[in-house]
Design a protein around this motif. Structure first.
Motif, mmCIF file in Angstrom:
data_model
loop_
_atom_site.group_PDB
_atom_site.id
_atom_site.type_symbol
_atom_site.label_atom_id
_atom_site.label_comp_id
_atom_site.label_asym_id
_atom_site.label_seq_id
_atom_site.Cartn_x
_atom_site.Cartn_y
_atom_site.Cartn_z
ATOM 1 N N SER A 62 3.575 -33.459 24.971
ATOM 2 C CA SER A 62 4.686 -32.673 25.548
ATOM 3 C C SER A 62 5.758 -33.516 26.217
ATOM 4 O O SER A 62 6.725 -32.970 26.753
ATOM 5 C CB SER A 62 4.199 -31.639 26.572
ATOM 6 N N SER A 63 5.619 -34.839 26.204
ATOM 7 C CA SER A 63 6.622 -35.635 26.900
ATOM 8 C C SER A 63 7.969 -35.573 26.184
ATOM 9 O O SER A 63 9.017 -35.774 26.791
ATOM 10 C CB SER A 63 6.155 -37.082 27.060
ATOM 11 N N ASP A 123 6.931 -42.981 31.343
ATOM 12 C CA ASP A 123 6.354 -41.666 31.612
ATOM 13 C C ASP A 123 5.667 -41.091 30.370
ATOM 14 O O ASP A 123 4.671 -40.389 30.479
ATOM 15 C CB ASP A 123 7.447 -40.684 32.064
ATOM 16 N N HIS A 124 6.233 -41.395 29.195
ATOM 17 C CA HIS A 124 5.662 -40.824 27.978
ATOM 18 C C HIS A 124 4.366 -41.506 27.554
ATOM 19 O O HIS A 124 3.684 -41.056 26.641
ATOM 20 C CB HIS A 124 6.685 -40.797 26.838
ATOM 21 N N GLY A 125 4.046 -42.628 28.225
ATOM 22 C CA GLY A 125 2.766 -43.273 27.966
ATOM 23 C C GLY A 125 2.704 -44.047 26.657
ATOM 24 O O GLY A 125 1.635 -44.538 26.278
ATOM 25 N N TRP A 126 3.808 -44.158 25.948
ATOM 26 C CA TRP A 126 3.824 -44.886 24.681
ATOM 27 C C TRP A 126 4.237 -46.329 24.960
ATOM 28 O O TRP A 126 5.313 -46.572 25.497
ATOM 29 C CB TRP A 126 4.820 -44.231 23.715
ATOM 30 N N THR A 176 5.286 -38.368 17.070
ATOM 31 C CA THR A 176 3.997 -37.670 16.983
ATOM 32 C C THR A 176 3.295 -37.681 18.341
ATOM 33 O O THR A 176 2.827 -36.647 18.824
ATOM 34 C CB THR A 176 3.088 -38.367 15.939
ATOM 35 N N HIS A 177 3.266 -38.868 18.947
ATOM 36 C CA HIS A 177 2.630 -39.032 20.251
ATOM 37 C C HIS A 177 3.306 -38.172 21.320
ATOM 38 O O HIS A 177 2.649 -37.449 22.072
ATOM 39 C CB HIS A 177 2.673 -40.517 20.646
ATOM 40 N N ALA A 192 14.165 -49.723 27.425
ATOM 41 C CA ALA A 192 13.891 -49.772 25.988
ATOM 42 C C ALA A 192 12.532 -49.184 25.637
ATOM 43 O O ALA A 192 11.526 -49.508 26.255
ATOM 44 C CB ALA A 192 13.978 -51.215 25.501
ATOM 45 N N ASP A 193 12.516 -48.297 24.634
ATOM 46 C CA ASP A 193 11.254 -47.795 24.097
ATOM 47 C C ASP A 193 10.733 -48.728 23.013
ATOM 48 O O ASP A 193 9.556 -48.708 22.679
ATOM 49 C CB ASP A 193 11.449 -46.382 23.545
#
Lengths: 337, 337
Positions: free
Chosen positions: B277-278, B241-244, B271-272, B207-208
């Protein structure tokens, strides 16, 4: 420490002279040198088709399966060796014969493999009730895992009734260890906040118990806090098939505190899992997992190694990424070869 | 609701008369009937090799990829339809064209597929800025997933710039949805304690964002409590991986409360992920995932469907379970065929 590349030539030379029944009988009677030699021979031919390796495993198989197999993972610095030393000693005091194996697919390159430096488990090394074996060398996780799995069988046939398999968690090695053990321990550190950094996806849900190590001295408060946090987190996770709730314990491998409780937890689990048959079900599922995994790895490797596939793969991947072909269309083209 | 089995014969008859360029132009200009027909045709031939289906996807591909793809999962009763209705309406108010697709590999059997009962999204159905399509029929998740993935491409080519893919999470369908969307929402219920029952392994880590729905009336306190618990749990999980960081939000789809915050969260993520670039990296990884997944599914199916493998498989599995052969030895025997 002798590495495989040093051992193999000797092993091969010795093989011709060896009698498989004789070696197995020595191993079965508990001779450590025979066990070591058998593992070395099986390791050096794993993936190959040596009649000798096959024969020794065939003889060992019916004698295997009677141990408790414990998997342990945790990031470097978490104190795995000290924990295993402390745990192993207490198990031996309770009459167990303990074998410690390792999976580290990176050991080939680094040589500084986990368990390679045996001096880290000084007391366990000295005990004639303990057998310690560094991670086998290998270029693929599949190969390394197979070697360790066959080493488990040989150790069991040699009378070791408590097998510990440790990993530092390179690549998918936790999954491999999880798939060859009855109970999977995740070792964590409290304090310093870095306990949360190294954790890899899926590990929390694999763990049958989470042990917060180094819960000593100034760390005790932080360890208690971490324990509470993990307990809450586990509460939000799906239950295991075996129905045994994941416990969170604190311990100090260094000071031998909390190790008895870890052993009790393992014993309780074993009683529970034996009673509801999940122990055997899990073992059977693991056997079939390795059977199918070996098949599927091989057919994938065969496919991707075909010269016409190699020639086409990168081109098709580029076409997929540049939206010239859909992934399904590109896959169809490769499969048609 | 018309099912594929009703549509296919007509579709096939119509195909001969259809001109692929004409259909694509109609679809590209935003004609809903053309989009529907294209999806039906692609669905009915997915896995097959229809030149028509290939041609329409080939034309749509360069026009695809410009939407935001949102995955949504949650157990039955969590209020997915009401949530999507509320979310979709607000997105349309902000000028988006919204397509809602579904993956439900069980829909073939039950017919009571998610989204099948379109009346559950009354207002969205009425809007000319929304396109709603029930889960395609199919016997395998792979087949159903492919159809949905190609439907995404067609929707994007038709100008829909916000695609919602929902699933009830049968089998591995969450993994499929996760692998075809940019952002994966887990809908949860607060209160009654049953919020923790239905959760499947691995979903929390996929889950994001976790959205606690039905945070209204008497449920509000329970929702706040659940939010705190999930926030703590997520804190213990590995970073994406996307760091969010995964957010936990509460909302009421029924009362339109908290939906704006969900949209803001999605916008902030976009936006992030665009900045680092993720976003593109994830899309590329997904394309390659489907490419390789399709290949590997096919070679596995081919292997296990070979008559000599079928004849031998069960026997070898039994030999593995009864310890007559090691899993590696048994696998070797099957592979030698």
């Amino acid at each position: 420490m002798a590495t495989n590349s040093h051992i193999n030539p000797n092993a091969r030379r010795r093989k011709e002279k060896l009698d498989v029944n004789e070696l197995f009988n020595e191993l079965h009677s508990g001779q450590v040198s025979a066990l070591s030699r058998a593992i070395t021979l099986v390791e050096s031919t794993a993936g190959g088709d040596s009649a000798f390796a096959k024969a020794i495993i065939k003889q060992a198989l019916p004698e295997s399966g009677k141990s408790f197999r414990l998997g342990i993972t945790g990031v470097p610095g978490v104190g795995k060796s000290t924990f295993i030393e402390s745990l192993g000693r207490q198990l031996i005091e309770r009459g167990k014969k303990v074998a410690v194996l390792a999976i580290d697919p990176s050991s080939n390159i680094s040589r500084g493999s986990i368990l390679g430096d045996k001096t880290r488990m000084e007391e366990l090394v000295k005990s004639d009730q303990a057998f310690i074996r560094p991670s086998p060398a290998g270029t693929t996780l599949g190969g390394v895992a197979r070697k360790t799995r066959e080493a488990i069988i040989l150790c069991e046939a040699a009378g070791y009734d408590f097998i510990i398999v440790e990993t530092v968690g390179v690549g998918q090695s936790e999954t491999a260890v999880h798939s060859m053990t009855d109970f999977f321990l995740l070792l964590k550190l409290a304090g310093a906040g870095d306990d949360l950094q190294g954790i890899k996806r899926g590990i929390m849900e694999m763990a049958d118990a989470i042990i917060i190590n180094k819960a000593d001295g100034e760390n005790q408060t932080a360890a208690k806090h971490a324990r509470r946090e993990f307990k809450n987190a586990i509460h939000l996770m799906p239950q295991k098939d075996h129905g045994w709730p994941t416990q969170v314990l604190t311990c100090s491998g260094l000071n031998n505190i909390g190790i008895t409780e870890v052993i009790e937890e393992i014993n309780n689990y074993q009683t529970h899992a034996t009673a509801n048959s999940s122990f055997t079900n899990k073992r059977n599922a693991q056997e079939l997992y390795w059977f199918h995994q070996t098949i599927e790895d091989a057919i994938k490797t065969n496919f991707y190694n075909r010269p016409e596939v190699i020639a086409k793969l990168a081109v098709l991947e580029q076409k997929v990424l540049s939206k010239k072909k859909s992934p399904f269309d590109a896959a169809g083209e490769l499969l048609a070869l």
